[in-house]
Each structure stands twice: as structure tokens, then as C-alpha cells.
Scaffold this active site. Structure first.
Site, PDB file in Angstrom:
ATOM      1  N   LYS A 247      32.141   3.959   6.193  1.00  0.00           N
ATOM      2  CA  LYS A 247      31.374   3.202   5.206  1.00  0.00           C
ATOM      3  C   LYS A 247      31.998   1.842   5.052  1.00  0.00           C
ATOM      4  O   LYS A 247      33.214   1.672   5.249  1.00  0.00           O
ATOM      5  CB  LYS A 247      31.397   3.914   3.852  1.00  0.00           C
ATOM      6  CG  LYS A 247      30.235   3.549   2.957  1.00  0.00           C
ATOM      7  CD  LYS A 247      28.995   4.283   3.425  1.00  0.00           C
ATOM      8  CE  LYS A 247      27.896   4.276   2.412  1.00  0.00           C
ATOM      9  NZ  LYS A 247      26.931   5.360   2.674  1.00  0.00           N
TER      10      LYS A 247
HETATM   11  N1  GLU Z   1      23.630   4.429   4.177  1.00  0.00           N
HETATM   12  C1  GLU Z   1      22.937   5.601   4.621  1.00  0.00           C
HETATM   13  C2  GLU Z   1      23.656   6.857   4.170  1.00  0.00           C
HETATM   14  O1  GLU Z   1      24.371   6.841   3.206  1.00  0.00           O
HETATM   15  C3  GLU Z   1      22.638   5.571   6.117  1.00  0.00           C
HETATM   16  C4  GLU Z   1      23.818   5.478   7.015  1.00  0.00           C
HETATM   17  C5  GLU Z   1      23.459   5.245   8.485  1.00  0.00           C
HETATM   18  O2  GLU Z   1      22.282   5.235   8.798  1.00  0.00           O
HETATM   19  O3  GLU Z   1      24.385   5.084   9.262  1.00  0.00           O
HETATM   20  O4  GLU Z   1      23.461   7.910   4.698  1.00  0.00           O
END
Ligand code: GLU
Length: 425
Positions: free
Chosen positions: A115
Site C-alpha cells: 500500500k
Molecule cells: N485499493 C484497492 C484495494 O484496497 C485496490 C488495490 C489494487 O487494485 O491493487 O483493494
């Protein structure tokens, strides 16, 4: 103007990282994994904090802080969104990265979790400033991202334009276009059909399955949706299309309710015009904090972490909660809800649709072969339903909640990858 207090500002504040670690510890316990393995999974493998220098539009130089945390590499490159929010801090990003590891493992994607976060309020930045922040942040974390290394995507406060800038910045540094470095791109730049609404589609699909499992028919059900951004907005729309009466909706600036059902299309048009659900004349204004307590069958928290806590869990009236957000329910609240037989479809399952279609986008980009929207949706539904059945079967077999079951399935898969790879040297 009503504002949703960030959980950090409320009395029962719990830190997302503590919640994530507690969930892991319980799974490790249940699975009987050893303490060394537990320690390896309880912290990120790699993290980078960068200062992002930036020129505001008036010429003033300033500096903001960004992070990228890669939690686990055992099952493949790391994957996870990039968040722009004034509440970003390193521990929050660590928790969100860990949840991505379990989410990817649970739905069987060949990724570990990551993240990113930049501590800004994107609403107080112009588009030109957002472009400069995005490009400079990307340039700073360049050494640790890449299509086979770590692949960012949108999250709270970022969108497909952010991904286009990231892709361009990375590509310029490499001297050729590298579409696979991010997902959630605009379709014109190699984005996938169906990615923009994938998280919401999955949330709504699992909500309907969860309601059905409780004997509640969609056309007889009511719902409240907390958050009307990338996830909540289309989740509300898909639910309404399936016949669910959406009676309460909130965002960071306010909340509206209508017992007869809110017209989600007209609410969305109002939000496009004004930037908030507040002031929507066709429903009544209610305090935003009341949305999670609404007298409904289904509650979809689709905003941020820590909104269902020990303080309000006993007052939640929904029979089913489907977590569009990451980490909306604390462990203490989970116990209260379980004792009251409220069915909670956990985030790592409920909102996995987004990363699933991110994976499809990455696969399509890597193979330069593009799928139709129907094909994307069919594959998405299949992966989600397989995970739903798997988690439900495990939960029934072991007498665990859906969250405990989902965590056990995911952690076991990650642990298995480690066992097979072994320790080097
Ligand atoms: N931000 C989204 C999540 O929390 C998508 C992450 C992604 O597609 O890599 O799952």
C-alpha cells in the site's frame, strides 16, 4: 456542514495496525503456525518513506510525506493502492498493506500485498498540484516499484488520472512505455473494461449472496451505504438495480435518508454538481453518524477504517454488514456483532473485486490481449463466488466467523508459499 470524524478523533479509536495484527495473531493461533513464521508475517518486508518536495500553484515550495509499504512477497509481486488523505501515517499504510496480502491470497491472485499513502488533503490541491505530487512521489519510490516488483492502483483520494501520471513518470524513467507498472489506468492507456466499478460490483454481488444466505430477498431488502466515493457510489447503484431499497447514504460532508428509497442516479448527479450528498433536496438530511445505525437489513461501510467500534456495534441494526472499505470494523466490534448474530462479510473478501480486476488488467497488459467487459465480469464473478463458497464452507466447518475463516484461508495460503520456498540461505 456535518463532517464524519476520522476514527482517530473518537474515544474508541483503535489503530488499524493493531487490528490487523490481532486478526493475524488469531489466525496463526487457529492454524497452529509457529512463532517465527508469525513474526515474519506480522511486519512488512520492505517500506520506504519519502519527502515529496512540491511547488504550490502560487509558487511557494512545500514538502509532503509519502510512504510505500510492501508487506509480503512470498506469493508474487506486491500489489495495492495508493491513498491521498490527510490521515495517512506509516502505521495505517502498514495495516492496509498487510490486508492486501490476505486479500490477494484469499482470492488466489499471484501477489503479495502493498500500500502507498501520501499525507495530503487532495481536495485542497489543484489538478496541477496533484499531478506534481503524484509524479514526484512516483519518482521517489521508483526504485521499489515495477510490473514484476510492486504494482500500485487507486485507493481513497486517487483515481485513474493519478495512475496515468504514475505510469507516464515511470515510463519516462525507463525510456519506454510500461503499462504494467500500475493498474486502474484509463481504458485509453491500457486499463481494463470493468475495472472502475469492479470493487462496487463485487461488494454488491457478495451483499446479495449474503442477504440470500440469511433468507432476505433483494427486492424486500433495505440498505444503508456509508461513503459515496469510488466504492459506495456504484455499490449503491448496483444494489438499487437489484431491487434493494437504499434508504440512507453518507459521505464525508453529510448524510441523507429516505424510507421510500433514494434515487441513486439522481443523488449521483447531485454529487457530480456539488461534490457531496449533503443538500440533496429529494431526501432528508440526517447526522452522518446515524448511517451505520440505520434500521436496515444491509449496511455497507464504504469509506475508511474503524467506523464500527465497541462504542456503536451494539446499536447497529443491520443483519448483514458487507465491508466495502478496508478495516471498517474493529476486533472488539466484531465480537459484539458475532454475539448478536450479525453476518459480517469481511473486507478482504467483500471488496476484493477491485484487485481482482486489477490483476485482469495486469494480465491483459502483459499479454497485450484485451478482454470484453462481459468476459471481465464473468471471470470476476467466478473468483468471488469461489472465495465466498470456500470461506463459508470453512466457517461452517470450524465454527468461525466469516472474517476468521477468510483470515485462516488466506494466512494458510501465504504460509504454504513460504514453506515451499524455504528460507534463503
Ligand atoms: N485499493 C484497492 C484495494 O484496497 C485496490 C488495490 C489494487 O487494485 O491493487 O483493494
Amino acid at each position: 456542514m456535518t463532517t464524519v470524524a476520522h476514527p482517530a478523533a473518537t474515544a474508541s479509536a483503535t489503530r488499524p495496525l493493531d487490528e490487523a495484527r490481532t486478526q493475524l495473531a488469531h489466525a496463526v493461533d487457529r492454524l497452529g503456525l509457529d512463532e517465527g513464521l508469525h513474526r515474519m508475517m506480522a511486519q512488512p518486508r520492505r517500506e520506504m518513506t519519502v519527502l515529496v518536495p512540491l511547488r504550490r500553484d502560487d509558487g511557494t515550495p512545500t514538502v509532503v510525506t509519502g510512504h510505500r509499504v510492501q508487506h509480503n512477497f512470498w506469493r508474487g509481486p506486491t500489489k495495492g493502492g495508493l491513498r491521498f488523505s490527510p490521515h495517512v501515517d506509516l502505521d495505517e499504510v502498514r495495516a492496509l498493506a498487510m490486508w492486501m496480502t490476505w486479500k490477494c491470497a484469499l482470492v488466489n491472485l499471484p501477489y503479495g500485498g502493498a500500500k502507498g499513502g501520501v499525507r495530503i488533503d487532495p481536495r485542497s490541491f489543484s489538478p496541477a498540484e496533484l499531478e506534481r505530487v503524484t509524479r514526484r512521489y512516483t519518482a521517489e519510490i521508483l526504485p521499489i516499484i515495477g510490473p514484476e516488483v510492486d504494482i500500485p492502483a487507486p485507493d481513497v483520494g486517487t483515481d485513474e488520472q493519478t495512475m496515468a501520471w504514475m505510469m507516464d513518470t515511470y515510463s519516462v524513467s525507463r525510456g519506454h512505455t510500461v503499462p504494467g507498472v500500475v493498474t486502474g489506468k484509463p481504458i485509453a492507456l491500457g486499463g481494463s473494461q470493468g475495472r472502475a466499478e469492479a470493487t462496487s460490483r463485487g461488494v454488491a454481488h457478495l451483499a446479495l449472496l449474503a442477504l440470500e444466505s440469511r433468507g432476505i430477498r433483494a427486492d424486500a431488502a433495505t440498505a444503508a451505504v456509508q461513503g459515496f466515493g469510488k466504492v459506495g457510489r456504484d455499490a449503491a447503484r448496483f444494489l438499487a438495480e437489484a431491487g434493494v431499497r437504499v434508504v440512507a447514504v453518507s459521505d464525508a460532508d453529510g448524510a441523507v435518508a429516505d424510507e421510500a428509497g433514494i434515487d441513486i442516479g439522481r443523488l449521483a448527479a447531485h454529487v457530480d454538481r456539488t461534490g457531496t450528498v449533503a443538500g440533496f433536496a429529494e431526501a432528508s438530511a440526517i447526522p452522518a453518524s446515524e448511517v451505520v445505525l440505520a434500521d436496515v437489513d444491509l449496511l455497507v461501510p464504504a469509506a475508511i477504517e474503524g467506523v464500527i467500534t465497541a462504542d456503536n456495534a451494539a446499536s447497529v441494526r443491520a443483519r448483514v454488514i458487507v465491508e466495502g472499505a478496508n478495516g471498517p470494523t474493529t476486533t472488539a466490534a466484531d465480537a459484539i456483532l458475532a454475539a448478536r448474530d450479525v453476518l459480517v462479510v469481511p473486507d478482504i473478501l467483500a471488496n476484493a473485486g477491485g484487485v481482482i480486476v486489477s490483476y485482469f488488467e495486469w494480465v491483459q497488459g502483459n499479454t497485450a490481449l484485451w478482454w470484453s467487459k462481459g468476459e471481465v465480469e464473468q471471470r470476476l464473478t467466478r473468483l468471488l463466488e469461489e472465495a465466498w463458497e470456500d470461506v463459508r464452507a470453512y466457517s461452517a466447518r470450524t465454527g468461525t466467523t466469516l472474517r476468521e475463516a477468510a483470515m485462516c484461508r488466506a494466512v494458510a495460503r501465504v504460509a504454504e508459499a513460504q514453506r515451499l520456498r524455504g528460507l534463503y540461505p
